[in-house]
Design a protein around this motif. Structure first.
Motif, PDB file in Angstrom:
ATOM      1  N   TYR A  34       5.077  26.643  61.503  1.00 39.46           N
ATOM      2  CA  TYR A  34       5.547  27.701  63.412  1.00 39.46           C
ATOM      3  C   TYR A  34       3.448  27.526  63.443  1.00 39.46           C
ATOM      4  O   TYR A  34       3.483  27.211  65.023  1.00 39.46           O
ATOM      5  N   GLN A  37       1.048  25.005  64.414  1.00 37.10           N
ATOM      6  CA  GLN A  37       1.739  23.998  65.480  1.00 37.10           C
ATOM      7  C   GLN A  37       1.589  24.573  66.485  1.00 37.10           C
ATOM      8  O   GLN A  37       1.000  24.700  67.907  1.00 37.10           O
ATOM      9  N   HIS A  41      -1.603  24.249  70.122  1.00 36.81           N
ATOM     10  CA  HIS A  41      -1.772  24.235  71.681  1.00 36.81           C
ATOM     11  C   HIS A  41      -2.783  24.939  72.216  1.00 36.81           C
ATOM     12  O   HIS A  41      -1.690  25.407  72.811  1.00 36.81           O
TER      13      HIS A  41
END
Length: 62
Positions: A34, A37, A41
């Motif tokens: 996570y 991830q 971004h």
């Protein structure tokens, strides 16, 4: 200059007053998945989770 004990106490007092804390329990190894991830971004994991929650809330209010 080192972070003094009084600065630390003042910061902790402010954080307690200004923010709520939320603890997440994730399966082993998922935190790094996570985190990567979120980094993809351009965000911290905390900021990414908040942005997802806000986007979901906004979508539901439309």
């Amino acid at each position: 200059m080192p972070y003094s004990e009084s600065q630390k106490k003042a910061t902790m007092k402010y954080m307690e007053k200004a923010y709520d804390r939320l603890e997440l329990q994730l399966k082993k190894g998922m935190k790094e998945v996570y985190r990567a991830q979120a980094a993809a971004h351009g965000m911290s994991l905390n900021a990414y989770i908040i942005s997802l929650l806000e986007a979901d809330a906004e979508k539901k209010s439309d």
